[in-house]
Design an enzyme around this catalytic site. Sequence first.
Site, PDB file in Angstrom:
ATOM      1  N   CYS A 124       1.074  -1.354  -0.095  1.00 34.71           N
ATOM      2  CA  CYS A 124      -0.017  -0.208  -0.083  1.00 34.71           C
ATOM      3  C   CYS A 124       0.860   1.507  -0.824  1.00 34.71           C
ATOM      4  O   CYS A 124       0.510   2.238   0.177  1.00 34.71           O
ATOM      5  CB  CYS A 124      -0.791  -0.228   1.714  1.00 34.71           C
ATOM      6  SG  CYS A 124      -2.673  -1.411   1.117  1.00 34.71           S
TER       7      CYS A 124
ATOM      8  N   ASP B 115     -14.475   7.144   2.450  1.00 31.53           N
ATOM      9  CA  ASP B 115     -14.349   5.635   3.459  1.00 31.53           C
ATOM     10  C   ASP B 115     -14.119   4.092   2.265  1.00 31.53           C
ATOM     11  O   ASP B 115     -13.662   3.932   1.210  1.00 31.53           O
ATOM     12  CB  ASP B 115     -16.320   5.037   3.290  1.00 31.53           C
ATOM     13  CG  ASP B 115     -16.152   4.797   4.536  1.00 31.53           C
ATOM     14  OD1 ASP B 115     -15.535   3.820   4.978  1.00 31.53           O
ATOM     15  OD2 ASP B 115     -17.148   5.348   5.204  1.00 31.53           O
ATOM     16  N   ASP B 116     -14.424   3.050   2.520  1.00 28.36           N
ATOM     17  CA  ASP B 116     -13.570   1.827   2.089  1.00 28.36           C
ATOM     18  C   ASP B 116     -13.916   1.569   1.232  1.00 28.36           C
ATOM     19  O   ASP B 116     -12.844   0.384   0.297  1.00 28.36           O
ATOM     20  CB  ASP B 116     -13.037   0.804   3.802  1.00 28.36           C
ATOM     21  CG  ASP B 116     -12.018   2.122   4.417  1.00 28.36           C
ATOM     22  OD1 ASP B 116     -11.010   1.725   4.611  1.00 28.36           O
ATOM     23  OD2 ASP B 116     -12.880   2.352   5.970  1.00 28.36           O
TER      24      ASP B 116
ATOM     25  N   ASP C 103     -11.435  -4.735   3.526  1.00 33.41           N
ATOM     26  CA  ASP C 103     -12.534  -3.610   3.039  1.00 33.41           C
ATOM     27  C   ASP C 103     -13.888  -3.386   3.331  1.00 33.41           C
ATOM     28  O   ASP C 103     -14.336  -2.767   3.590  1.00 33.41           O
ATOM     29  CB  ASP C 103     -12.082  -2.936   1.442  1.00 33.41           C
ATOM     30  CG  ASP C 103     -11.168  -1.542   1.639  1.00 33.41           C
ATOM     31  OD1 ASP C 103     -10.526  -1.674   1.641  1.00 33.41           O
ATOM     32  OD2 ASP C 103     -10.639  -1.603   0.244  1.00 33.41           O
TER      33      ASP C 103
END
Length: 341
Positions: A20, A56-57, A102
Site C-alpha cells: 500500500c 470511505d473504504d 475493506d
Amino acid sequence: MTSTSRTGVRLTQYAHGGGCACKIPPGELEDVLGPLARTATTASDTPLLVGLATGDDAAVVTLPATPGGAAQAVVSTADFFTPVVDDPYDWGRIAAANALSDVYAMGGRPVLAVNLLAWPRDVLPFELAREVLRGGLDIAAEAGCHVGGGHSVDDPEPKYGMAVTGLADPARLLRNDAGRPGVPLSLTKPLGLGVLNNRHKATGEWFEQAVATMVALNRDAAAAALDTGAVCATDVTGFGLLGHLHKLARASGVTAVLDTAAVPCLDGAREAVRDGYVSGGTRRNLEWVAPFTDFGDTDADTRLLLADAQTSGGLLVAGEVPGAPVIGELVGRGPHSVILR
C-alpha cells in the site's frame, strides 16, 4: 532473519514500490476525485449509501426490498498492489486479506471475489503467479468467500489483488463519517508494517511478525466492533494511521485526540524508522496531514511511524473493541483534525 523466498526469487525487486506504500499520494488523489465526488450522478433507483463523498473504504448500495425479506446492502471494493514481500504465496495471502479488509471495515461479510493480476510474462515464470493466486485462494477460503475467476494483463511490474463483493445490514454499517464526540478510539493491529516491509525490500530480512499481522483477517475485529454497537470505523492502510484518522475526523466533523504512548507497534518497527527504512509514501502521508495535525512535542521518528504506510493493517474503530488497545478519543471539532499527546 534473511530470506529470499521459497522460490529463490526476490519479487520485491521487480517493483518500484511495495504494498500500500505504492498508492497515489492522498493529496493528489483528492485533487483528482474532488470534482467527481461533487458532480457524480446516477440513473439507478438503487440508493447509494456510501460513495465518493467521504472517501470511505468501500461503496455501498441497498438492494431492492423483497416481500418479507430482511434489508440488505451490497458492499463493493477493489484493491491490488506490487509485491510487498518476496515470497509469492505470502504476497497472495497478504493482498487478499488486504482486499477483504475493506468489506470488514464497512461492517460487511465478503461473499465473492475476483482476482486482479498483472504479470511480466517474459520476465517471471507463471509458476510464481500460480503461487500468488494460491495464496489469495487460501485466504478467501478462510474468509468463507468464493473466488470466481478474475482478470489478468501483461505488465512490466507484477501486481495482484482482488475486487470483492460483500453483504451487510444497512442499519449496522461501519462508516467513517459516523464518529461522535466522547467516543474512544481503538486500533486492532499494531503499526510498523510499512517500515518493516521497506527494510525487507532493501535487505532481504524477513519479519515473521509482519507477515503474520498482514495475513490476519479483520473479520473478528469487525464482528466485535458491531457487537459493541460501534457505527464508525475504517481500516488503516496506505495513508497511515494519521491519514486515515484525519479522514475519519474530517468526515465526522470531530477532532481526534491520539495518545501516542498507547499506540501499539510491531517489534523492530522503531529500529527500522531509526535506521532510515521509511518509504516515500510514508513521508508524503506525513506532509499531507501536517496542516491538519497538532503534533505537540511528538518526536520526528514517532511522527513517521504514525504516518507509516500500512499494508493490510488493522481496524481503527470509534468505540472499545475487546482485546484492542484504546489509543485516544473523539472530541468536539477544533482547529485541527488530529491532536497528538
